[in-house]
Design an enzyme around this catalytic site. Structure first.
Site, PDB file in Angstrom:
ATOM      1  N   ARG A  76      -6.230  12.298   0.559  1.00 46.46           N
ATOM      2  CA  ARG A  76      -5.362  12.236   1.752  1.00 46.46           C
ATOM      3  C   ARG A  76      -5.023  13.649   2.228  1.00 46.46           C
ATOM      4  NH1 ARG A  76      -0.862   8.631  -0.769  1.00 46.46           N
ATOM      5  NH2 ARG A  76       0.327   9.017   1.139  1.00 46.46           N
TER       6      ARG A  76
ATOM      7  N   LYS B 130       8.380  12.678   5.824  1.00 43.88           N
ATOM      8  CA  LYS B 130       8.466  12.175   7.212  1.00 43.88           C
ATOM      9  C   LYS B 130       9.236  10.850   7.256  1.00 43.88           C
ATOM     10  CE  LYS B 130       3.944  11.979   7.646  1.00 43.88           C
ATOM     11  NZ  LYS B 130       3.553  12.398   6.271  1.00 43.88           N
TER      12      LYS B 130
ATOM     13  N   ARG C 252      -2.320  11.614  14.597  1.00 49.64           N
ATOM     14  CA  ARG C 252      -2.868  12.288  13.414  1.00 49.64           C
ATOM     15  C   ARG C 252      -4.193  12.968  13.706  1.00 49.64           C
ATOM     16  NH1 ARG C 252      -1.189   9.824   7.817  1.00 49.64           N
ATOM     17  NH2 ARG C 252       0.452   8.601   8.732  1.00 49.64           N
TER      18      ARG C 252
ATOM     19  N   ARG D  46       6.975   8.188  -6.387  1.00 48.72           N
ATOM     20  CA  ARG D  46       7.599   7.440  -5.285  1.00 48.72           C
ATOM     21  C   ARG D  46       7.636   5.940  -5.559  1.00 48.72           C
ATOM     22  NH1 ARG D  46       5.491   8.020   0.816  1.00 48.72           N
ATOM     23  NH2 ARG D  46       3.479   7.593  -0.159  1.00 48.72           N
TER      24      ARG D  46
ATOM     25  N   ARG E 254       3.058   2.455  -4.121  1.00 49.67           N
ATOM     26  CA  ARG E 254       2.045   2.295  -3.070  1.00 49.67           C
ATOM     27  C   ARG E 254       0.652   2.426  -3.664  1.00 49.67           C
ATOM     28  NH1 ARG E 254       3.460   5.551   2.350  1.00 49.67           N
ATOM     29  NH2 ARG E 254       1.249   6.054   2.147  1.00 49.67           N
TER      30      ARG E 254
HETATM   31  P1  AP5 Z   1       8.275  10.137   2.196  1.00 46.78           P
HETATM   32  O1  AP5 Z   1       9.441  10.319   3.107  1.00 46.78           O
HETATM   33  O2  AP5 Z   1       7.830   8.763   1.849  1.00 46.78           O
HETATM   34  O3  AP5 Z   1       7.040  11.047   2.699  1.00 46.78           O
HETATM   35  P2  AP5 Z   1       6.037  10.845   3.916  1.00 46.78           P
HETATM   36  O4  AP5 Z   1       5.833  12.191   4.536  1.00 46.78           O
HETATM   37  O5  AP5 Z   1       6.504   9.748   4.802  1.00 46.78           O
HETATM   38  O6  AP5 Z   1       4.748  10.467   3.084  1.00 46.78           O
HETATM   39  P3  AP5 Z   1       3.658   9.322   3.281  1.00 46.78           P
HETATM   40  O7  AP5 Z   1       2.876   9.306   1.997  1.00 46.78           O
HETATM   41  O8  AP5 Z   1       4.280   8.046   3.711  1.00 46.78           O
HETATM   42  O9  AP5 Z   1       2.809   9.918   4.406  1.00 46.78           O
HETATM   43  P4  AP5 Z   1       1.371   9.539   4.771  1.00 46.78           P
HETATM   44  O10 AP5 Z   1       1.245  10.191   6.080  1.00 46.78           O
HETATM   45  O11 AP5 Z   1       0.342   9.901   3.761  1.00 46.78           O
HETATM   46  O12 AP5 Z   1       1.371   7.945   4.728  1.00 46.78           O
HETATM   47  P5  AP5 Z   1       1.537   6.836   5.845  1.00 46.78           P
HETATM   48  O13 AP5 Z   1       2.225   5.712   5.237  1.00 46.78           O
HETATM   49  O14 AP5 Z   1       2.075   7.396   7.097  1.00 46.78           O
HETATM   50  O15 AP5 Z   1       8.619  10.939   0.851  1.00 46.78           O
HETATM   51  C1  AP5 Z   1       7.715  10.958  -0.214  1.00 46.78           C
HETATM   52  C2  AP5 Z   1       8.482  10.964  -1.528  1.00 46.78           C
HETATM   53  O16 AP5 Z   1       9.197  12.196  -1.645  1.00 46.78           O
HETATM   54  C3  AP5 Z   1       9.545   9.856  -1.636  1.00 46.78           C
HETATM   55  O17 AP5 Z   1       9.602   9.450  -2.968  1.00 46.78           O
HETATM   56  C4  AP5 Z   1      10.860  10.562  -1.229  1.00 46.78           C
HETATM   57  O18 AP5 Z   1      11.989   9.971  -1.846  1.00 46.78           O
HETATM   58  C5  AP5 Z   1      10.613  11.979  -1.718  1.00 46.78           C
HETATM   59  N1  AP5 Z   1      11.221  12.997  -0.872  1.00 46.78           N
HETATM   60  C6  AP5 Z   1      11.233  13.050   0.490  1.00 46.78           C
HETATM   61  N2  AP5 Z   1      11.841  14.163   0.912  1.00 46.78           N
HETATM   62  C7  AP5 Z   1      12.202  14.848  -0.214  1.00 46.78           C
HETATM   63  C8  AP5 Z   1      12.874  16.098  -0.434  1.00 46.78           C
HETATM   64  N3  AP5 Z   1      13.236  16.868   0.593  1.00 46.78           N
HETATM   65  N4  AP5 Z   1      13.066  16.496  -1.710  1.00 46.78           N
HETATM   66  C9  AP5 Z   1      12.661  15.730  -2.753  1.00 46.78           C
HETATM   67  N5  AP5 Z   1      12.050  14.535  -2.605  1.00 46.78           N
HETATM   68  C10 AP5 Z   1      11.822  14.113  -1.340  1.00 46.78           C
HETATM   69  O19 AP5 Z   1       0.000   6.444   6.109  1.00 46.78           O
HETATM   70  C11 AP5 Z   1      -0.732   5.784   5.103  1.00 46.78           C
HETATM   71  C12 AP5 Z   1      -2.174   5.558   5.566  1.00 46.78           C
HETATM   72  O20 AP5 Z   1      -2.170   4.762   6.767  1.00 46.78           O
HETATM   73  C13 AP5 Z   1      -2.963   6.818   5.951  1.00 46.78           C
HETATM   74  O21 AP5 Z   1      -3.520   7.458   4.817  1.00 46.78           O
HETATM   75  C14 AP5 Z   1      -4.022   6.212   6.869  1.00 46.78           C
HETATM   76  O22 AP5 Z   1      -5.014   5.555   6.133  1.00 46.78           O
HETATM   77  C15 AP5 Z   1      -3.231   5.159   7.641  1.00 46.78           C
HETATM   78  N6  AP5 Z   1      -2.655   5.702   8.868  1.00 46.78           N
HETATM   79  C16 AP5 Z   1      -1.342   5.859   9.153  1.00 46.78           C
HETATM   80  N7  AP5 Z   1      -1.176   6.382  10.375  1.00 46.78           N
HETATM   81  C17 AP5 Z   1      -2.422   6.548  10.894  1.00 46.78           C
HETATM   82  C18 AP5 Z   1      -2.893   7.078  12.119  1.00 46.78           C
HETATM   83  N8  AP5 Z   1      -2.063   7.551  13.077  1.00 46.78           N
HETATM   84  N9  AP5 Z   1      -4.216   7.126  12.303  1.00 46.78           N
HETATM   85  C19 AP5 Z   1      -5.085   6.672  11.361  1.00 46.78           C
HETATM   86  N10 AP5 Z   1      -4.696   6.175  10.157  1.00 46.78           N
HETATM   87  C20 AP5 Z   1      -3.364   6.124   9.933  1.00 46.78           C
END
Ligand code: AP5
Length: 220
Positions: free
Chosen positions: A171, A13, A88, A127, A160
């Site tokens: 997660r 994402k 979410r 990552r 991270r």
């Molecule tokens: P990346 O693009 O970083 O993936 P992502 O989907 O953004 O993954 P996240 O881990 O950031 O998602 P998340 O939802 O768990 O975390 P968030 O920070 O939002 O890609 C991942 C890796 O793969 C990278 O190394 C990239 O280079 C590689 N990659 C990407 N595409 C690829 C491809 N096609 N092929 C190969 N490699 C690829 O949230 C963190 C925490 O915040 C949550 O757990 C929660 O505690 C809190 N939080 C956030 N939002 C909310 C909400 N709305 N409500 C409540 N809590 C929340």
């Protein structure tokens, strides 16, 4: 244009949000990034969010909703946005829908990035993230040109704190329980397109552009 990116942790994402924002000139509202900024600055919100994030749990809805609805009022977001990681939960989606309806600015597209658990674990345990510009890298799939340094802004890349295997698995569980119901929620509203996100980054990007273009045609 107003877009939501859905999908499990590691679906790509954040990676695609950067590229879509550049292509369409949209603000990115990444709730994980906003929470991490608060954690880094040690704000009261950051202190509260950290305990949930480190355990792989979601931050309570009322906190996430308030933060995002306030962010949507900022001038750059009024022109259009990509929501990365929000909503979410069903209550978050309902709050967003109400707020956008009141503003007369409904969503155009919800992209659902589909990725299997094994690929998620592989991607996230490899990552690295730039703490400054938030660009994600990957030791296996997308290494930086100079090891450990962001290609774009030169900052030292970081792991991270929630990317260890046990937290990733938690997660994924939380995602299945809390977020997967949103697939049906947005599908019923005619806004959702599934994207097979196991493919290489460029292929996922091309599929996403095509899906957005389809949804915009339907919207017009
Ligand atoms: P990346 O693009 O970083 O993936 P992502 O989907 O953004 O993954 P996240 O881990 O950031 O998602 P998340 O939802 O768990 O975390 P968030 O920070 O939002 O890609 C991942 C890796 O793969 C990278 O190394 C990239 O280079 C590689 N990659 C990407 N595409 C690829 C491809 N096609 N092929 C190969 N490699 C690829 O949230 C963190 C925490 O915040 C949550 O757990 C929660 O505690 C809190 N939080 C956030 N939002 C909310 C909400 N709305 N409500 C409540 N809590 C929340």
């Amino acid at each position: 244009m107003r877009i939501v990116l859905l999908g499990p942790p590691g679906a790509g994402k954040g990676t695609q949000a950067k590229r879509l924002a550049e292509r369409y000139g949209l603000a990115i509202i990444g709730t994980g990034d906003i929470f991490r900024d608060h954690v880094a600055r040690g704000t009261p919100l950051g202190v509260k969010a950290k305990e949930y994030m480190d355990g792989g749990e979601y931050v309570p809805d009322e906190i996430a909703v308030k933060m995002v609805l306030e962010r949507l009022e900022e001038p750059d977001a009024r022109e259009g946005f990509i929501l990365d990681g929000f909503p979410r939960t069903v209550p978050q989606a309902q709050a967003l829908e109400r707020s956008l309806a009141e503003a007369g600015k409904p969503l155009h597209a919800v992209l659902n990035f589909k990725t299997g658990d094994a690929m998620v674990v592989k991607r996230l345990t490899n990552r690295l993230v730039c703490p400054n510009c938030k660009r994600p890298y990957n030791i296996e799939f997308k290494p930086p040109r100079v090891a450990g340094i962001c290609d774009v802004c030169g900052h030292t890349l970081q792991l991270r704190s929630d990317d260890d295997e046990a937290t990733i698995l938690r997660r994924l569980e939380v995602y299945r329980k809390e977020t997967e119901p949103l697939v049906l929620y947005f599908w019923e509203r005619g806004l959702l397109r599934d994207i097979d996100a196991e493919a290489p980054e460029q292929v996922v990007y091309d599929r996403t552009i095509e899906a957005i273009s389809d949804l915009l045609d339907e919207y017009a």
